[in-house]
Design an enzyme around this catalytic site. Structure first.
Site, PDB file in Angstrom:
ATOM      1  N   GLU A  81     -56.397  31.726  26.478  1.00  0.00           N
ATOM      2  CA  GLU A  81     -55.525  32.248  27.822  1.00  0.00           C
ATOM      3  C   GLU A  81     -56.784  32.269  28.878  1.00  0.00           C
ATOM      4  OE1 GLU A  81     -53.167  32.218  29.186  1.00  0.00           O
ATOM      5  OE2 GLU A  81     -51.462  32.861  28.087  1.00  0.00           O
ATOM      6  N   PHE A 140     -56.090  40.772  42.167  1.00  0.00           N
ATOM      7  CA  PHE A 140     -55.657  39.418  42.335  1.00  0.00           C
ATOM      8  C   PHE A 140     -56.889  38.410  42.112  1.00  0.00           C
ATOM      9  CE2 PHE A 140     -54.038  35.548  43.896  1.00  0.00           C
ATOM     10  CZ  PHE A 140     -53.142  35.053  43.398  1.00  0.00           C
ATOM     11  N   ARG A 149     -58.289  26.550  41.904  1.00  0.00           N
ATOM     12  CA  ARG A 149     -58.448  26.364  40.712  1.00  0.00           C
ATOM     13  C   ARG A 149     -59.757  25.707  40.312  1.00  0.00           C
ATOM     14  NH1 ARG A 149     -53.588  27.533  37.621  1.00  0.00           N
ATOM     15  NH2 ARG A 149     -51.865  26.699  38.419  1.00  0.00           N
TER      16      ARG A 149
HETATM   17  C1  PRP Z   1     -50.748  33.279  33.850  1.00  0.00           C
HETATM   18  C2  PRP Z   1     -51.704  32.898  32.632  1.00  0.00           C
HETATM   19  C3  PRP Z   1     -50.900  33.725  31.203  1.00  0.00           C
HETATM   20  C4  PRP Z   1     -50.077  34.482  32.011  1.00  0.00           C
HETATM   21  C5  PRP Z   1     -50.385  35.866  31.915  1.00  0.00           C
HETATM   22  O1  PRP Z   1     -49.852  31.998  33.834  1.00  0.00           O
HETATM   23  O2  PRP Z   1     -52.131  31.885  32.179  1.00  0.00           O
HETATM   24  O3  PRP Z   1     -50.251  32.676  30.806  1.00  0.00           O
HETATM   25  O4  PRP Z   1     -49.952  34.192  33.321  1.00  0.00           O
HETATM   26  O5  PRP Z   1     -49.771  36.998  32.155  1.00  0.00           O
HETATM   27  P1  PRP Z   1     -48.965  38.072  31.563  1.00  0.00           P
HETATM   28  O6  PRP Z   1     -49.850  38.835  30.391  1.00  0.00           O
HETATM   29  O7  PRP Z   1     -48.289  39.013  32.483  1.00  0.00           O
HETATM   30  O8  PRP Z   1     -47.766  37.452  30.661  1.00  0.00           O
HETATM   31  P2  PRP Z   1     -49.151  31.526  35.006  1.00  0.00           P
HETATM   32  O9  PRP Z   1     -47.733  31.865  34.848  1.00  0.00           O
HETATM   33  O10 PRP Z   1     -49.797  32.082  36.342  1.00  0.00           O
HETATM   34  O11 PRP Z   1     -49.189  30.054  35.176  1.00  0.00           O
HETATM   35  P3  PRP Z   1     -50.552  28.957  35.317  1.00  0.00           P
HETATM   36  O12 PRP Z   1     -51.520  29.399  34.089  1.00  0.00           O
HETATM   37  O13 PRP Z   1     -50.087  27.696  35.387  1.00  0.00           O
HETATM   38  O14 PRP Z   1     -51.156  29.334  36.679  1.00  0.00           O
END
Ligand code: PRP
Length: 182
Positions: free
Chosen positions: A105, A158, A171
């Site tokens: 992640e 953020f 990104r």
């Molecule tokens: C982000 C990150 C995780 C999640 C974490 O993905 O990659 O998967 O948020 O947040 P949480 O602990 O509150 O669940 P996002 O939905 O922003 O998508 P992306 O990776 O495509 O930008």
């Protein structure tokens, strides 16, 4: 190597973790993961989209045979707060039954994604299921999740760059920035 990206870095962006600090930490994580997964040929599962740069760099610091696969989930959409509704946009392709799995992640925020992924992947009966995240926000947890490897614990800001987006852009920045609020 320093590479000037200032033309795509807005003034409100401040460096949180530099490119050099990221690479140094990745080498440490890679050494630890190499020791822990030695001889196990793990499958690393990157969670798209945010983890693609972290995964690409991290695997080059891991000195054991491994495979790579991806899952795409989305909880945030284009917003900055987790919606709590997690959708699978691209399911797993690999067969992880009886395998050692390391989920990759970019950031763990509320912990809801990790909780969802653990439950979903455990159903495929991997012999071992671990999680690595580049960034972790301890104070934002809504659920209690255990992460095996954490690159950096950060404050609730953020953050963008190094795979993390600001409205789907930025990104490609090599460092991680936070956005200073006026
Ligand atoms: C982000 C990150 C995780 C999640 C974490 O993905 O990659 O998967 O948020 O947040 P949480 O602990 O509150 O669940 P996002 O939905 O922003 O998508 P992306 O990776 O495509 O930008």
């Amino acid at each position: 190597m320093e590479y000037d990206q200032s033309v795509i870095v807005p003034e409100s962006y401040k460096v949180l973790i530099s490119e050099e600090e990221i690479q140094k930490r990745l080498q440490e994580l890679g050494e630890q993961i190499t020791r822990d997964f030695k001889g196990k040929t793990p499958i690393l599962i990157g969670i798209l989209n945010g983890s693609f740069i972290f995964l690409a760099d991290l695997i080059r610091y891991i000195n054991t045979d491994l495979e790579v696969d991806f899952i795409r989930i989305s909880s945030y959409g284009n917003g900055r707060e987790s919606s709590g509704h997690i959708k699978i946009l691209k399911p797993l392709s690999a067969d992880i039954n009886g395998r050692s799995v390391l989920v990759v992640e970019d950031i763990v925020d509320s912990g809801l994604s990790v909780q969802f992924l653990r439950k979903m992947l455990e159903a495929f009966n991997p012999v071992e299921l671990k999680f690595v995240t580049l960034l972790n926000k301890p104070e934002k947890k809504k659920v209690d999740v255990s992460i095996d490897y954490v690159g950096f614990d950060i404050e609730d800001k953020f953050v963008v760059g190094y795979g993390l987006d600001d409205g789907q852009m930025k990104r490609n920045l090599r460092s991680i920035y936070y956005i200073e609020q006026e």
